[in-house]
Structure formats: structure tokens, C-alpha cells
Design a protein around this motif. Structure first.
Motif, PDB file in Angstrom:
ATOM      1  N   SER A 114       0.840  -1.198   0.000  1.00  0.00           N
ATOM      2  CA  SER A 114       0.000   0.000   0.000  1.00  0.00           C
ATOM      3  C   SER A 114       0.874   1.245   0.000  1.00  0.00           C
ATOM      4  CB  SER A 114      -0.900   0.002   1.235  1.00  0.00           C
ATOM      5  OG  SER A 114      -0.105   0.123   2.416  1.00  0.00           O
ATOM      6  N   VAL A 115       0.254   2.402  -0.230  1.00  0.00           N
ATOM      7  CA  VAL A 115       1.015   3.653  -0.226  1.00  0.00           C
ATOM      8  C   VAL A 115       1.664   3.907   1.139  1.00  0.00           C
ATOM      9  CG1 VAL A 115       0.911   6.141  -0.620  1.00  0.00           C
ATOM     10  CG2 VAL A 115      -0.459   4.599  -2.048  1.00  0.00           C
ATOM     11  N   PRO A 116       0.944   3.746   2.276  1.00  0.00           N
ATOM     12  CA  PRO A 116       1.616   3.926   3.580  1.00  0.00           C
ATOM     13  C   PRO A 116       2.787   2.968   3.781  1.00  0.00           C
ATOM     14  CG  PRO A 116      -0.760   4.010   3.861  1.00  0.00           C
ATOM     15  CD  PRO A 116      -0.513   3.565   2.451  1.00  0.00           C
ATOM     16  N   GLN A 117       2.657   1.723   3.324  1.00  0.00           N
ATOM     17  CA  GLN A 117       3.767   0.777   3.450  1.00  0.00           C
ATOM     18  C   GLN A 117       4.976   1.228   2.628  1.00  0.00           C
ATOM     19  OE1 GLN A 117       1.641  -2.774   2.188  1.00  0.00           O
ATOM     20  NE2 GLN A 117       1.581  -3.582   4.280  1.00  0.00           N
ATOM     21  N   VAL A 118       4.709   1.712   1.431  1.00  0.00           N
ATOM     22  CA  VAL A 118       5.795   2.205   0.584  1.00  0.00           C
ATOM     23  C   VAL A 118       6.447   3.424   1.228  1.00  0.00           C
ATOM     24  CG1 VAL A 118       6.335   3.269  -1.637  1.00  0.00           C
ATOM     25  CG2 VAL A 118       4.784   1.301  -1.546  1.00  0.00           C
ATOM     26  N   ARG A 119       5.639   4.330   1.775  1.00  0.00           N
ATOM     27  CA  ARG A 119       6.177   5.526   2.418  1.00  0.00           C
ATOM     28  C   ARG A 119       7.110   5.158   3.573  1.00  0.00           C
ATOM     29  NH1 ARG A 119       1.833   7.353   4.701  1.00  0.00           N
ATOM     30  NH2 ARG A 119       1.028   8.286   2.775  1.00  0.00           N
ATOM     31  N   GLY A 120       6.660   4.226   4.407  1.00  0.00           N
ATOM     32  CA  GLY A 120       7.477   3.811   5.540  1.00  0.00           C
ATOM     33  C   GLY A 120       8.783   3.176   5.108  1.00  0.00           C
ATOM     34  N   GLN A 121       8.720   2.333   4.089  1.00  0.00           N
ATOM     35  CA  GLN A 121       9.934   1.677   3.602  1.00  0.00           C
ATOM     36  C   GLN A 121      10.875   2.694   2.955  1.00  0.00           C
ATOM     37  OE1 GLN A 121      10.877  -1.471   4.123  1.00  0.00           O
ATOM     38  NE2 GLN A 121      12.820  -0.936   3.142  1.00  0.00           N
ATOM     39  N   ALA A 122      10.307   3.688   2.268  1.00  0.00           N
ATOM     40  CA  ALA A 122      11.136   4.710   1.629  1.00  0.00           C
ATOM     41  C   ALA A 122      11.890   5.532   2.663  1.00  0.00           C
ATOM     42  CB  ALA A 122      10.264   5.608   0.760  1.00  0.00           C
ATOM     43  N   ILE A 123      11.213   5.910   3.744  1.00  0.00           N
ATOM     44  CA  ILE A 123      11.864   6.679   4.808  1.00  0.00           C
ATOM     45  C   ILE A 123      12.971   5.847   5.453  1.00  0.00           C
ATOM     46  CG2 ILE A 123      11.520   7.763   7.068  1.00  0.00           C
ATOM     47  CD1 ILE A 123       8.681   8.471   6.151  1.00  0.00           C
ATOM     48  N   LEU A 124      12.683   4.572   5.692  1.00  0.00           N
ATOM     49  CA  LEU A 124      13.676   3.685   6.283  1.00  0.00           C
ATOM     50  C   LEU A 124      14.876   3.502   5.358  1.00  0.00           C
ATOM     51  CD1 LEU A 124      14.348   1.767   8.646  1.00  0.00           C
ATOM     52  CD2 LEU A 124      13.191  -0.050   7.358  1.00  0.00           C
ATOM     53  N   SER A 125      14.610   3.377   4.079  1.00  0.00           N
ATOM     54  CA  SER A 125      15.676   3.159   3.109  1.00  0.00           C
ATOM     55  C   SER A 125      16.526   4.409   2.906  1.00  0.00           C
ATOM     56  CB  SER A 125      15.079   2.713   1.772  1.00  0.00           C
ATOM     57  OG  SER A 125      16.065   2.620   0.769  1.00  0.00           O
ATOM     58  N   HIS A 126      15.864   5.573   2.830  1.00  0.00           N
ATOM     59  CA  HIS A 126      16.594   6.814   2.565  1.00  0.00           C
ATOM     60  C   HIS A 126      17.330   7.309   3.800  1.00  0.00           C
ATOM     61  CE1 HIS A 126      17.566  10.350   0.259  1.00  0.00           C
ATOM     62  NE2 HIS A 126      17.058  11.157   1.176  1.00  0.00           N
ATOM     63  N   GLY A 127      16.746   7.092   4.967  1.00  0.00           N
ATOM     64  CA  GLY A 127      17.418   7.440   6.213  1.00  0.00           C
ATOM     65  C   GLY A 127      17.168   8.832   6.723  1.00  0.00           C
ATOM     66  N   SER A 128      16.505   9.682   5.928  1.00  0.00           N
ATOM     67  CA  SER A 128      16.247  11.052   6.378  1.00  0.00           C
ATOM     68  C   SER A 128      15.124  11.656   5.548  1.00  0.00           C
ATOM     69  CB  SER A 128      17.506  11.912   6.258  1.00  0.00           C
ATOM     70  OG  SER A 128      17.918  12.008   4.896  1.00  0.00           O
ATOM     71  N   LEU A 129      14.602  12.761   6.050  1.00  0.00           N
ATOM     72  CA  LEU A 129      13.575  13.514   5.344  1.00  0.00           C
ATOM     73  C   LEU A 129      14.142  14.886   4.957  1.00  0.00           C
ATOM     74  CD1 LEU A 129      10.457  12.681   7.568  1.00  0.00           C
ATOM     75  CD2 LEU A 129      10.971  11.793   5.286  1.00  0.00           C
ATOM     76  N   PRO A 130      13.648  15.506   3.900  1.00  0.00           N
ATOM     77  CA  PRO A 130      12.582  15.012   3.021  1.00  0.00           C
ATOM     78  C   PRO A 130      13.109  13.992   2.012  1.00  0.00           C
ATOM     79  CG  PRO A 130      13.365  17.133   2.247  1.00  0.00           C
ATOM     80  CD  PRO A 130      14.109  16.865   3.541  1.00  0.00           C
ATOM     81  N   LEU A 131      12.172  13.242   1.467  1.00  0.00           N
ATOM     82  CA  LEU A 131      12.523  12.256   0.452  1.00  0.00           C
ATOM     83  C   LEU A 131      12.578  12.912  -0.915  1.00  0.00           C
ATOM     84  CD1 LEU A 131      10.188   9.305   1.510  1.00  0.00           C
ATOM     85  CD2 LEU A 131      12.683   9.360   1.711  1.00  0.00           C
ATOM     86  N   PRO A 132      13.494  12.463  -1.770  1.00  0.00           N
ATOM     87  CA  PRO A 132      13.438  12.925  -3.166  1.00  0.00           C
ATOM     88  C   PRO A 132      12.128  12.472  -3.801  1.00  0.00           C
ATOM     89  CG  PRO A 132      15.502  11.768  -2.690  1.00  0.00           C
ATOM     90  CD  PRO A 132      14.588  11.524  -1.527  1.00  0.00           C
ATOM     91  N   SER A 133      11.648  13.245  -4.725  1.00  0.00           N
ATOM     92  CA  SER A 133      10.411  12.869  -5.419  1.00  0.00           C
ATOM     93  C   SER A 133      10.635  13.011  -6.920  1.00  0.00           C
ATOM     94  CB  SER A 133       9.256  13.767  -4.973  1.00  0.00           C
ATOM     95  OG  SER A 133       8.037  13.339  -5.523  1.00  0.00           O
ATOM     96  N   PRO A 134      10.560  11.901  -7.644  1.00  0.00           N
ATOM     97  CA  PRO A 134      10.126  10.570  -7.210  1.00  0.00           C
ATOM     98  C   PRO A 134      11.236   9.797  -6.503  1.00  0.00           C
ATOM     99  CG  PRO A 134      10.653  10.519  -9.536  1.00  0.00           C
ATOM    100  CD  PRO A 134      10.790  11.956  -9.113  1.00  0.00           C
ATOM    101  N   TYR A 135      10.813   8.769  -5.765  1.00  0.00           N
ATOM    102  CA  TYR A 135      11.747   7.896  -5.055  1.00  0.00           C
ATOM    103  C   TYR A 135      11.479   6.469  -5.515  1.00  0.00           C
ATOM    104  CZ  TYR A 135      14.642   6.086  -1.259  1.00  0.00           C
ATOM    105  OH  TYR A 135      15.642   5.477  -0.529  1.00  0.00           O
ATOM    106  N   TYR A 136      12.559   5.723  -5.756  1.00  0.00           N
ATOM    107  CA  TYR A 136      12.425   4.372  -6.292  1.00  0.00           C
ATOM    108  C   TYR A 136      12.789   3.335  -5.237  1.00  0.00           C
ATOM    109  CZ  TYR A 136      12.300   6.596 -10.900  1.00  0.00           C
ATOM    110  OH  TYR A 136      11.971   7.358 -11.976  1.00  0.00           O
ATOM    111  N   LEU A 137      11.954   2.322  -5.124  1.00  0.00           N
ATOM    112  CA  LEU A 137      12.194   1.221  -4.190  1.00  0.00           C
ATOM    113  C   LEU A 137      12.189  -0.098  -4.967  1.00  0.00           C
ATOM    114  CD1 LEU A 137       9.984   2.136  -1.104  1.00  0.00           C
ATOM    115  CD2 LEU A 137      12.452   1.803  -1.089  1.00  0.00           C
ATOM    116  N   PRO A 138      13.343  -0.723  -5.153  1.00  0.00           N
ATOM    117  CA  PRO A 138      13.377  -2.026  -5.830  1.00  0.00           C
ATOM    118  C   PRO A 138      13.141  -3.165  -4.844  1.00  0.00           C
ATOM    119  CG  PRO A 138      15.606  -1.225  -5.476  1.00  0.00           C
ATOM    120  CD  PRO A 138      14.686  -0.168  -4.931  1.00  0.00           C
ATOM    121  N   ALA A 139      12.432  -4.187  -5.303  1.00  0.00           N
ATOM    122  CA  ALA A 139      12.228  -5.409  -4.531  1.00  0.00           C
ATOM    123  C   ALA A 139      12.658  -6.574  -5.417  1.00  0.00           C
ATOM    124  CB  ALA A 139      10.772  -5.557  -4.110  1.00  0.00           C
ATOM    125  N   PRO A 140      13.969  -6.872  -5.446  1.00  0.00           N
ATOM    126  CA  PRO A 140      14.489  -7.856  -6.405  1.00  0.00           C
ATOM    127  C   PRO A 140      13.848  -9.239  -6.292  1.00  0.00           C
ATOM    128  CG  PRO A 140      16.268  -6.589  -5.405  1.00  0.00           C
ATOM    129  CD  PRO A 140      15.015  -6.248  -4.641  1.00  0.00           C
TER     130      PRO A 140
END
Length: 416
Positions: A114-140
């Protein structure tokens, strides 16, 4: 990293071309533009392949037969493919028949996040705010690539463009498969679910290490792909717009908000002439609003003397650059294009737009030690040329068009 976002920081600033006819007006710079756009409507047309401009031929003996391959190639250049697709409506669309839900990798990820799940994972992956937009999350493991960001940076229009390419050119232009898209109604954030490219090396990253022969090899592949998608044209109506007939998404038409400054939406436009009027009038109006002089002269540029109106409307990538081309090395140690990405700015544009915008992309920041000088000067003009569109026959020169284009884009963004 393949998926680092690129931000717009630099602009071409060529010397302005000789000014066309001009006269002084005392009107709001946007008033005339609004008045001209208010009555525009899209009118159905009958789409037929455009024939080249007629050329008078002198009296001569019987023509010498030409090699058959050259004749076939020219005929293929003249064939256009009208696109008539009905896209699924709505902000939340999932394609249950897509390969994500049928291939074995589905077991690793039973549902699209879901969008909230993606948001949480993006923040965890990037490590800080604000996030770049767009932000890419690969799930190999799941073969999934999630593109996440504000609805101004991530749109379903890009997904619809990819669907169009898959439908009409699946054997000619490799692009990611679309699994769906979602939008958070509260935050306005959107995610696109795409197939993850099998390789994670861009042509930009590999370019400095390629030989001249390897560069030529991969550029011939890109040229054939560009030629293929430029055969696509809007079906049913003559329109300059995004693939789904919504306003254009090109970044040059994205302006920062300013109090008292209301700019009309970029389309859709019923023809090339109206698009050129908007392009030139918007650039001039923005330039005038930024003048320090309280009483600047109001200049009325006539765009029809600067840009060709009798030109085909074709599918345009809008960000053709080595950073958006994924490659792998085959057994013969030759680069092979495995995916073309970065279609967020794509749409129906005049045929010359791809060349101008591809040159513009070369002005953006590059990764360290990534020299692309010969890409822009040597290979790009051959990859994106104006052959087959009848423009040279009408007296239009690609280099001059790009200089005019650069000038007006510079007017739009000079004071940002």
C-alpha cells in the motif's frame, strides 16, 4: 545506482535568435493567452499516413532502379500507427492478470504494498527527510520496482504510456511491465508498480568505458527504437497532449507557484499551431512578469515564423538520455539495450520535440566523471533526426529549431 533521481538545475542559455516582427501592446501578458485557449476544442480527424511534400521533377530518361532494401526502408518510415486505447479510469488500478501475480516470484510478495507501506519503507531506506520525489524502491525477490512520490512527480500517465508501448511495440521497444498504480487520497502521494529491470547498469554509467565500436553498436539499437515509437501517433483526434489526452507533463511546463501568477494548463491542444502559440506566449509572458522595470514593453512574438506547424504529432519520450537506458553486455561483449525507462514526461508532441528535449537533457548534472560529450555532439543527431517527416523539404533546419527552442525555454526559467 541506477535509480537515483535526477533534479533539474541547469538550462541551455543560447544567444537569442534574431527577433521576429514585434509590436508594443498594453495588455496583461497572460490575458491574450487565456482568451485564445478558452475556445479550443479537440475535433475528430481522419488519420492517414502523411505523404511527403511534392517535389517537381525534371524531364529525364527512365529512372534507374534503386536497391530494394532502401525502398522498403523509406516506405516503413512513412507508415504511421494510430493509437486507439481505452485506459482504465481511477486512481487505484491493479492488473490481476499481470505477470506479478502469475510468476513464481509472487510467493515472495503476496500482494502489492500500500502507499503507507511504501512511504514507511522509503523513509527507512533513505534514512532522512525530506525524500526525493520521485523515489524508487526495488524489490528484487519479487521482481518489483515501486516508484513513489507526490502526484505532481508520479502520475498514472507514465504507466499508460508504458502500456501503450507494450501493446503496439512489445517486440521493438523494451520497457517495464505495469502491474498497477495507487494514490493516497489523504496525502496525494502516488505509487506505480512496475517490473524491475533485469540489469541495473545504465548506459550513462557504462559510456566512458565503451569503445567507439561499442558505442556505435548500442546507438544503432537506440535509433531503431526511437524510430519505432515515433511511428505512433494519436488516433481519432489531432492532439498535442499526454498519452491519455491530459495536459502535458514535460518539466519545462512546471513552474513554481507565485502569488498573482496564474498560468494556463499545458494542453491538451487540438493542433500544433495552438501548442506553439502557448509555448511562445507563455515564455514571453513569464519573462515579462520577472522584469524589474515596472513598465516593460509588451512584445508579441509570432511563433509561426519560428516553429513549423505542418509537422506530424508523434509519441515522444521527452527525456531521452543514457541515464534512462538500461544495458547489459552480451556474449560478444557488445552492449544490448534491455529496457528504456523514464517515461514520465512522454506524450504526443511535434516530431522535432524529441531532438530539442534530448539536447536539453544533456545540460543536467551528471554522475562524477561521466563524460557524455560525444553522445550529444556525435551520436544524438543520428539517433533522433528529422528524416521522414518532410521538415527539411519545407526548409526547416533541426539545429536552428533547437536554438529557438532553447531560447524560449530559457525565458521560461531564467529567473527561477
Amino acid at each position: 545506482m541506477l535509480l537515483n533521481p535526477i533534479h533539474l538545475n541547469h538550462f541551455h542559455q543560447p544567444s537569442p535568435p534574431p527577433p521576429p516582427r514585434q509590436h508594443v501592446e498594453e495588455v496583461d501578458p497572460f490575458e491574450a493567452l487565456y482568451n485564445s485557449l478558452s475556445n479550443l476544442t479537440l475535433t475528430p480527424t481522419t488519420l492517414i499516413p502523411r505523404a511527403p511534400a511534392a517535389v517537381s521533377k525534371p524531364i529525364a530518361p527512365a529512372p534507374v532502379p534503386q536497391p530494394q532494401p532502401a525502398i522498403v526502408d523509406k516506405q516503413q518510415d512513412e507508415q504511421r500507427i494510430p493509437v486507439n486505447l481505452i485506459f482504465p479510469p481511477g486512481d487505484n488500478v491493479i492488473f490481476a492478470h499481470s505477470s506479478y501475480f502469475t510468476r513464481p516470484k509472487y510467493a515472495f510478495q503476496p500482494d502489492l504494498p500500500s502507499v503507507p507501506q511504501v512511504r514507511g519503507q522509503a523513509i527507512l531506506s533513505h534514512g532522512s527527510l525530506p525524500l526525493p520525489s520521485p523515489y524508487y524502491l526495488p524489490a528484487p525477490q519479487a521482481g518489483l520496482l515501486v516508484k513513489y512520490g507526490a502526484d505532481t512527480a508520479v502520475t498514472s500517465t507514465e504507466a499508460k504510456t508504458l502500456m501503450t508501448l507494450k501493446r503496439y511495440l512489445s517486440d521493438k521497444v523494451p520497457v517495464p511491465e505495469v502491474f498497477g498504480w495507487r494514490r493516497d487520497i489523504g496525502t496525494g502521494e502516488r505509487v506505480l508498480y512496475l517490473s524491475l529491470p533485469s540489469e541495473e547498469v545504465t548506459l550513462e554509467q557504462q559510456w566512458p568505458y565503451l569503445s567507439d565500436a561499442q558505442k556505435e553498436h548500442v546507438c544503432l539499437q537506440i535509433k531503431d527504437m526511437v524510430k519505432s515509437w515515433r511511428r505512433l501517433q494519436p488516433g481519432g483526434v489531432e492532439v498535442v497532449a499526454s498519452i491519455d489526452n491530459t495536459p502535458l507533463k514535460d518539466e519545462i511546463f512546471q513552474f513554481p507557484s507565485s502569488p498573482g501568477l496564474k498560468i494556463p494548463a499545458p494542453g491538451p491542444f487540438p493542433n500544433v499551431s495552438n501548442f506553439h502559440s502557448y509555448f511562445v506566449a507563455t515564455a514571453v509572458a513569464l519573462s515579462q512578469t520577472k522584469q524589474k522595470d515596472d513598465t516593460p514593453a509588451k512584445i508579441n512574438y509570432q511563433p509561426h515564423h519560428l516553429f513549423p506547424n505542418n509537422v506530424p504529432i508523434v509519441l515522444t519520450h521527452g527525456a531521452l538520455h543514457p541515464r534512462n537506458i538500461i544495458i547489459s553486455m552480451n556474449e560478444q561483449n557488445q552492449p544490448t539495450v534491455t529496457s528504456v525507462i523514464g517515461w514520465e514526461q512522454a506524450g504526443w508532441y511535434p516530431a522535432y520535440w524529441e531532438l530539442c528535449k534530448a539536447r536539453y537533457e544533456c545540460s543536467k548534472p551528471k554522475e562524477e566523471n561521466m563524460s557524455l560529450t560525444d553522445w550529444e555532439s556525435k551520436y544524438l543527431p543520428a539517433i533522433v533526426n528529422l528524416d521522414g517527416f518532410g521538415m527539411e523539404e519545407q526548409g526547416w533546419n533541426g539545429r536552428a529549431l533547437c536554438q529557438y527552442w532553447d531560447y524560449f525555454v530559457g525565458l521560461m526559467h531564467r529567473w527561477q
